[in-house]
Design a protein around this motif. Structure first.
Motif, PDB file in Angstrom:
ATOM      1  N   VAL A  50     -48.342 -36.598 -57.384  1.00  0.00           N
ATOM      2  CA  VAL A  50     -49.160 -35.590 -58.065  1.00  0.00           C
ATOM      3  C   VAL A  50     -48.287 -34.755 -59.008  1.00  0.00           C
ATOM      4  CG1 VAL A  50     -50.539 -33.501 -57.731  1.00  0.00           C
ATOM      5  CG2 VAL A  50     -50.921 -35.486 -56.276  1.00  0.00           C
ATOM      6  N   LYS A  51     -47.113 -34.366 -58.553  1.00  0.00           N
ATOM      7  CA  LYS A  51     -46.237 -33.544 -59.383  1.00  0.00           C
ATOM      8  C   LYS A  51     -45.704 -34.297 -60.596  1.00  0.00           C
ATOM      9  CE  LYS A  51     -44.834 -30.212 -55.939  1.00  0.00           C
ATOM     10  NZ  LYS A  51     -43.719 -29.600 -55.197  1.00  0.00           N
ATOM     11  N   ASN A  52     -45.628 -35.608 -60.514  1.00  0.00           N
ATOM     12  CA  ASN A  52     -45.148 -36.427 -61.627  1.00  0.00           C
ATOM     13  C   ASN A  52     -46.300 -37.110 -62.365  1.00  0.00           C
ATOM     14  OD1 ASN A  52     -42.298 -36.015 -61.404  1.00  0.00           O
ATOM     15  ND2 ASN A  52     -42.391 -37.191 -59.513  1.00  0.00           N
ATOM     16  N   ALA A  53     -47.456 -36.516 -62.323  1.00  0.00           N
ATOM     17  CA  ALA A  53     -48.618 -37.067 -63.024  1.00  0.00           C
ATOM     18  C   ALA A  53     -48.375 -37.017 -64.528  1.00  0.00           C
ATOM     19  CB  ALA A  53     -49.861 -36.258 -62.665  1.00  0.00           C
ATOM     20  N   PRO A  54     -49.017 -37.913 -65.264  1.00  0.00           N
ATOM     21  CA  PRO A  54     -48.874 -37.878 -66.723  1.00  0.00           C
ATOM     22  C   PRO A  54     -49.276 -36.511 -67.284  1.00  0.00           C
ATOM     23  CG  PRO A  54     -50.007 -39.867 -66.008  1.00  0.00           C
ATOM     24  CD  PRO A  54     -49.860 -38.998 -64.807  1.00  0.00           C
ATOM     25  N   ALA A  55     -48.717 -36.169 -68.430  1.00  0.00           N
ATOM     26  CA  ALA A  55     -48.956 -34.853 -69.026  1.00  0.00           C
ATOM     27  C   ALA A  55     -50.427 -34.620 -69.352  1.00  0.00           C
ATOM     28  CB  ALA A  55     -48.112 -34.701 -70.282  1.00  0.00           C
ATOM     29  N   SER A  56     -51.172 -35.683 -69.583  1.00  0.00           N
ATOM     30  CA  SER A  56     -52.587 -35.535 -69.941  1.00  0.00           C
ATOM     31  C   SER A  56     -53.473 -35.268 -68.730  1.00  0.00           C
ATOM     32  CB  SER A  56     -53.073 -36.782 -70.663  1.00  0.00           C
ATOM     33  OG  SER A  56     -52.961 -37.908 -69.822  1.00  0.00           O
ATOM     34  N   VAL A  57     -52.893 -35.309 -67.541  1.00  0.00           N
ATOM     35  CA  VAL A  57     -53.667 -35.120 -66.315  1.00  0.00           C
ATOM     36  C   VAL A  57     -53.217 -33.847 -65.621  1.00  0.00           C
ATOM     37  CG1 VAL A  57     -54.221 -36.083 -64.054  1.00  0.00           C
ATOM     38  CG2 VAL A  57     -53.920 -37.601 -65.996  1.00  0.00           C
ATOM     39  N   LYS A  58     -54.162 -32.970 -65.337  1.00  0.00           N
ATOM     40  CA  LYS A  58     -53.858 -31.769 -64.557  1.00  0.00           C
ATOM     41  C   LYS A  58     -54.388 -32.021 -63.153  1.00  0.00           C
ATOM     42  CE  LYS A  58     -54.276 -26.833 -64.272  1.00  0.00           C
ATOM     43  NZ  LYS A  58     -54.848 -25.609 -64.809  1.00  0.00           N
ATOM     44  N   ALA A  59     -53.483 -32.300 -62.241  1.00  0.00           N
ATOM     45  CA  ALA A  59     -53.873 -32.635 -60.873  1.00  0.00           C
ATOM     46  C   ALA A  59     -53.336 -31.602 -59.897  1.00  0.00           C
ATOM     47  CB  ALA A  59     -53.348 -34.022 -60.508  1.00  0.00           C
ATOM     48  N   THR A  60     -54.158 -31.253 -58.939  1.00  0.00           N
ATOM     49  CA  THR A  60     -53.745 -30.390 -57.838  1.00  0.00           C
ATOM     50  C   THR A  60     -54.052 -31.128 -56.541  1.00  0.00           C
ATOM     51  OG1 THR A  60     -55.880 -29.278 -57.774  1.00  0.00           O
ATOM     52  CG2 THR A  60     -54.173 -28.266 -59.124  1.00  0.00           C
ATOM     53  N   TYR A  61     -53.488 -30.649 -55.474  1.00  0.00           N
ATOM     54  CA  TYR A  61     -53.698 -31.309 -54.184  1.00  0.00           C
ATOM     55  C   TYR A  61     -53.864 -30.277 -53.086  1.00  0.00           C
ATOM     56  CZ  TYR A  61     -48.870 -30.132 -53.142  1.00  0.00           C
ATOM     57  OH  TYR A  61     -47.697 -29.448 -52.908  1.00  0.00           O
ATOM     58  N   GLU A  62     -54.433 -30.741 -52.003  1.00  0.00           N
ATOM     59  CA  GLU A  62     -54.503 -29.953 -50.784  1.00  0.00           C
ATOM     60  C   GLU A  62     -54.220 -30.912 -49.632  1.00  0.00           C
ATOM     61  OE1 GLU A  62     -57.445 -26.862 -48.420  1.00  0.00           O
ATOM     62  OE2 GLU A  62     -58.034 -27.664 -50.361  1.00  0.00           O
ATOM     63  N   SER A  63     -53.305 -30.535 -48.771  1.00  0.00           N
ATOM     64  CA  SER A  63     -52.932 -31.377 -47.631  1.00  0.00           C
ATOM     65  C   SER A  63     -53.782 -31.063 -46.415  1.00  0.00           C
ATOM     66  CB  SER A  63     -51.466 -31.162 -47.257  1.00  0.00           C
ATOM     67  OG  SER A  63     -50.626 -31.551 -48.309  1.00  0.00           O
ATOM     68  N   PHE A  64     -54.173 -32.117 -45.706  1.00  0.00           N
ATOM     69  CA  PHE A  64     -54.932 -31.974 -44.473  1.00  0.00           C
ATOM     70  C   PHE A  64     -54.251 -32.771 -43.379  1.00  0.00           C
ATOM     71  CE2 PHE A  64     -58.005 -31.477 -47.895  1.00  0.00           C
ATOM     72  CZ  PHE A  64     -58.618 -30.286 -47.543  1.00  0.00           C
ATOM     73  N   ASP A  65     -54.138 -32.175 -42.219  1.00  0.00           N
ATOM     74  CA  ASP A  65     -53.557 -32.837 -41.054  1.00  0.00           C
ATOM     75  C   ASP A  65     -54.652 -33.583 -40.298  1.00  0.00           C
ATOM     76  OD1 ASP A  65     -52.008 -33.630 -38.916  1.00  0.00           O
ATOM     77  OD2 ASP A  65     -51.794 -31.612 -38.084  1.00  0.00           O
ATOM     78  N   THR A  66     -54.456 -34.874 -40.116  1.00  0.00           N
ATOM     79  CA  THR A  66     -55.434 -35.646 -39.341  1.00  0.00           C
ATOM     80  C   THR A  66     -55.238 -35.466 -37.848  1.00  0.00           C
ATOM     81  OG1 THR A  66     -54.043 -37.623 -39.439  1.00  0.00           O
ATOM     82  CG2 THR A  66     -55.730 -37.364 -41.161  1.00  0.00           C
ATOM     83  N   ALA A  67     -54.222 -34.709 -37.469  1.00  0.00           N
ATOM     84  CA  ALA A  67     -53.972 -34.318 -36.076  1.00  0.00           C
ATOM     85  C   ALA A  67     -53.919 -35.498 -35.119  1.00  0.00           C
ATOM     86  CB  ALA A  67     -54.998 -33.293 -35.614  1.00  0.00           C
ATOM     87  N   THR A  68     -53.137 -36.476 -35.466  1.00  0.00           N
ATOM     88  CA  THR A  68     -52.954 -37.623 -34.577  1.00  0.00           C
ATOM     89  C   THR A  68     -51.989 -37.221 -33.475  1.00  0.00           C
ATOM     90  OG1 THR A  68     -53.239 -39.082 -36.443  1.00  0.00           O
ATOM     91  CG2 THR A  68     -52.317 -40.046 -34.462  1.00  0.00           C
ATOM     92  N   SER A  69     -52.554 -36.829 -32.365  1.00  0.00           N
ATOM     93  CA  SER A  69     -51.723 -36.434 -31.242  1.00  0.00           C
ATOM     94  C   SER A  69     -52.254 -37.084 -29.969  1.00  0.00           C
ATOM     95  CB  SER A  69     -51.705 -34.916 -31.094  1.00  0.00           C
ATOM     96  OG  SER A  69     -52.994 -34.438 -30.795  1.00  0.00           O
ATOM     97  N   PRO A  70     -51.391 -37.346 -28.998  1.00  0.00           N
ATOM     98  CA  PRO A  70     -51.829 -38.010 -27.775  1.00  0.00           C
ATOM     99  C   PRO A  70     -52.881 -37.232 -27.012  1.00  0.00           C
ATOM    100  CG  PRO A  70     -49.426 -37.836 -27.854  1.00  0.00           C
ATOM    101  CD  PRO A  70     -49.973 -37.071 -28.998  1.00  0.00           C
ATOM    102  N   GLU A  71     -52.917 -35.917 -27.200  1.00  0.00           N
ATOM    103  CA  GLU A  71     -53.862 -35.102 -26.442  1.00  0.00           C
ATOM    104  C   GLU A  71     -55.299 -35.225 -26.953  1.00  0.00           C
ATOM    105  OE1 GLU A  71     -51.058 -33.360 -27.991  1.00  0.00           O
ATOM    106  OE2 GLU A  71     -49.920 -34.035 -26.268  1.00  0.00           O
ATOM    107  N   ASN A  72     -55.460 -35.617 -28.225  1.00  0.00           N
ATOM    108  CA  ASN A  72     -56.812 -35.664 -28.823  1.00  0.00           C
ATOM    109  C   ASN A  72     -57.467 -36.985 -28.634  1.00  0.00           C
ATOM    110  OD1 ASN A  72     -56.591 -33.017 -29.554  1.00  0.00           O
ATOM    111  ND2 ASN A  72     -55.800 -33.479 -31.573  1.00  0.00           N
TER     112      ASN A  72
END
Length: 72
Positions: A50-72
């Motif tokens: 995303v940070k190295n996207a072409p100059a013609s593209v304005k991209a933002t991101y949001e990270s989400f945790d899928t919470a892969t844990s043994p307890e779930n």
């Protein structure tokens, strides 16, 4: 690695269309749990794409945790 390749492909396709709008991309990765090391690498690769996207593209991101844990 696949996540990074997918992000680069998406950003390239968008830049070819020369869309001037902002693109918001979700990053879904297991950031906690027993495979958090792999998830962190996936997230970092996607953020780099995303940070190295072409100059013609304005991209933002949001990270989400899928919470892969043994307890779930």
């Amino acid at each position: 690695m696949r996540t990074t390749a997918a992000m680069v492909a998406i950003l390239s396709a968008v830049s070819q269309q020369a869309i001037a709008q902002e693109i918001k991309l979700p990053i879904l990765a297991p950031l906690t749990g027993y495979i958090s090391l792999e998830g962190t690498s996936q997230r970092n690769g996607a953020v780099l794409a995303v940070k190295n996207a072409p100059a013609s593209v304005k991209a933002t991101y949001e990270s989400f945790d899928t919470a892969t844990s043994p307890e779930n």
